[in-house]
Design an enzyme around this catalytic site. Structure first.
Site, PDB file in Angstrom:
ATOM      1  N   LYS A  15       0.832  -1.223   0.000  1.00  0.00           N
ATOM      2  CA  LYS A  15       0.000   0.000   0.000  1.00  0.00           C
ATOM      3  C   LYS A  15       0.858   1.260   0.000  1.00  0.00           C
ATOM      4  CE  LYS A  15      -2.168  -0.687   3.954  1.00  0.00           C
ATOM      5  NZ  LYS A  15      -1.600  -1.941   4.434  1.00  0.00           N
ATOM      6  N   ARG A  90      -9.114   1.617   9.112  1.00  0.00           N
ATOM      7  CA  ARG A  90      -8.720   0.258   9.472  1.00  0.00           C
ATOM      8  C   ARG A  90      -9.833  -0.442  10.248  1.00  0.00           C
ATOM      9  NH1 ARG A  90      -2.874   1.161   9.213  1.00  0.00           N
ATOM     10  NH2 ARG A  90      -1.729  -0.792   9.332  1.00  0.00           N
ATOM     11  N   ARG A 127      11.503  -6.526   5.099  1.00  0.00           N
ATOM     12  CA  ARG A 127      11.306  -5.094   4.804  1.00  0.00           C
ATOM     13  C   ARG A 127      12.224  -4.229   5.662  1.00  0.00           C
ATOM     14  NH1 ARG A 127       5.418  -2.364   5.128  1.00  0.00           N
ATOM     15  NH2 ARG A 127       5.478  -2.828   7.349  1.00  0.00           N
ATOM     16  N   ARG A 156      11.550  -2.281  10.884  1.00  0.00           N
ATOM     17  CA  ARG A 156      10.534  -1.646  11.730  1.00  0.00           C
ATOM     18  C   ARG A 156      10.339  -2.509  12.972  1.00  0.00           C
ATOM     19  NH1 ARG A 156       5.262   0.168   8.301  1.00  0.00           N
ATOM     20  NH2 ARG A 156       4.237  -0.764  10.084  1.00  0.00           N
ATOM     21  N   ARG A 167      -0.336  -8.564  13.784  1.00  0.00           N
ATOM     22  CA  ARG A 167      -0.901  -7.545  12.875  1.00  0.00           C
ATOM     23  C   ARG A 167      -1.808  -8.187  11.835  1.00  0.00           C
ATOM     24  NH1 ARG A 167       4.204  -4.978  10.732  1.00  0.00           N
ATOM     25  NH2 ARG A 167       2.874  -3.585   9.537  1.00  0.00           N
TER      26      ARG A 167
HETATM   27  P1  AMP Z   1       1.183   1.006   9.056  1.00  0.00           P
HETATM   28  O1  AMP Z   1       2.431   1.780   8.822  1.00  0.00           O
HETATM   29  O2  AMP Z   1       0.026   1.488   8.242  1.00  0.00           O
HETATM   30  O3  AMP Z   1       1.391  -0.477   8.971  1.00  0.00           O
HETATM   31  O4  AMP Z   1       0.760   1.303  10.580  1.00  0.00           O
HETATM   32  C1  AMP Z   1       1.614   0.957  11.661  1.00  0.00           C
HETATM   33  C2  AMP Z   1       0.811   0.876  12.942  1.00  0.00           C
HETATM   34  O5  AMP Z   1       0.214   2.148  13.240  1.00  0.00           O
HETATM   35  C3  AMP Z   1      -0.372  -0.081  12.928  1.00  0.00           C
HETATM   36  O6  AMP Z   1       0.020  -1.428  13.192  1.00  0.00           O
HETATM   37  C4  AMP Z   1      -1.242   0.489  14.041  1.00  0.00           C
HETATM   38  O7  AMP Z   1      -0.738   0.187  15.327  1.00  0.00           O
HETATM   39  C5  AMP Z   1      -1.064   1.998  13.828  1.00  0.00           C
HETATM   40  N1  AMP Z   1      -2.076   2.539  12.876  1.00  0.00           N
HETATM   41  C6  AMP Z   1      -1.841   3.072  11.641  1.00  0.00           C
HETATM   42  N2  AMP Z   1      -2.988   3.460  11.073  1.00  0.00           N
HETATM   43  C7  AMP Z   1      -3.976   3.173  11.953  1.00  0.00           C
HETATM   44  C8  AMP Z   1      -5.403   3.307  11.944  1.00  0.00           C
HETATM   45  N3  AMP Z   1      -6.039   3.836  10.883  1.00  0.00           N
HETATM   46  N4  AMP Z   1      -6.081   2.889  13.036  1.00  0.00           N
HETATM   47  C9  AMP Z   1      -5.464   2.372  14.101  1.00  0.00           C
HETATM   48  N5  AMP Z   1      -4.132   2.194  14.188  1.00  0.00           N
HETATM   49  C10 AMP Z   1      -3.385   2.601  13.118  1.00  0.00           C
END
Ligand code: AMP
Length: 217
Positions: A15, A90, A127, A156, A167
């Site tokens: 994404k 989400r 990654r 990360r 996740r």
């Molecule tokens: P990502 O980089 O999109 O994988 O997001 C990393 C982490 O940020 C996720 O595993 C969540 O803990 C938090 N996070 C990001 N976007 C959201 C969202 N829309 N709602 C809740 N938690 C979020």
């Protein structure tokens, strides 16, 4: 007409890469809630301090906080002519709030990127991101320095195997229902994310063109 694009998909579907590439080409902002939270963690804001432990466990930050962040971001001038949202919504509650925020604006175009689970786990395990600017390393690039800013490439903290499995569980339980939420809309498309980055990018553009005029005036 503004192009208001949502990129859905599990962690590791690509994404971020696709959203970044598409947003740059169209000259509209990419809004990644994960990036916003990681920046808040780095700068040590109140939201960042609270979000860190939740992110490290692979769980979701609460809806109210996330909706507040996105509402504020979408109200900014640069998002008026379109945006690419990556990582939000989400949950169905976030999607409902987003529909309310979007009242009176051009419709959301929703593209879901699908990838088989085993491939996601493999991708996330390898990654690397830049600890300074957050850029993902290009696939197959094992260099230890960021090509954009020269920062150090690191894994990360939430890409460790145990957190990745959590996740993915959280994705199935809380985010996959979004596909049902959006599927019946004429502006919804699903694309195959298990292809080369260029093929996925081409399918993404084609999907957007197919749902209308692609947001061009
Ligand atoms: P990502 O980089 O999109 O994988 O997001 C990393 C982490 O940020 C996720 O595993 C969540 O803990 C938090 N996070 C990001 N976007 C959201 C969202 N829309 N709602 C809740 N938690 C979020």
């Amino acid at each position: 007409m503004a192009l208001n694009l949502l990129v859905l998909g599990p962690p590791g579907a690509g994404k971020g890469t696709q959203a970044e590439r598409f947003a740059r080409r169209r000259g509209i902002p990419r809004i990644s809630t994960g990036d916003i939270l990681r920046e808040a963690v780095q700068t040590g804001t109140e939201i960042g301090r609270r979000a860190k432990a939740i992110m490290d466990r692979g769980e979701l930050v609460n809806d109210e906080v996330m909706i507040g962040i996105v509402k504020e971001r979408l109200d900014r001038e640069d998002a008026r002519s379109g945006f690419v949202l990556d990582g939000f919504p989400r949950t169905v509650a976030q999607a409902e709030a987003l529909d309310a925020i979007m009242a009176g604006r051009d419709p959301l175009v929703v593209v879901d990127i699908t990838v088989p689970e085993q491939q996601l786990v493999r991708r996330l395990a390898s990654r690397m991101i830049c600890e300074a600017c957050g850029t993902n390393a290009p696939a197959g690039d094992a260099s230890t320095q960021c090509g954009r800013c020269g920062g150090r490439m690191v894994q990360r903290t939430d890409d460790s195997e145990a957190v990745v499995l959590e996740r993915l569980k959280v994705y199935h339980r809380q985010s996959e229902p979004l596909v049902e939420y959006y599927r019946s809309r004429p502006t919804y498309r699903s694309i195959d994310g298990a292809q080369t980055m260029d093929r996925v990018a081409a399918d993404l553009s084609a999907a957007i063109e197919a749902v209308g005029n692609g947001g061009r005036p």
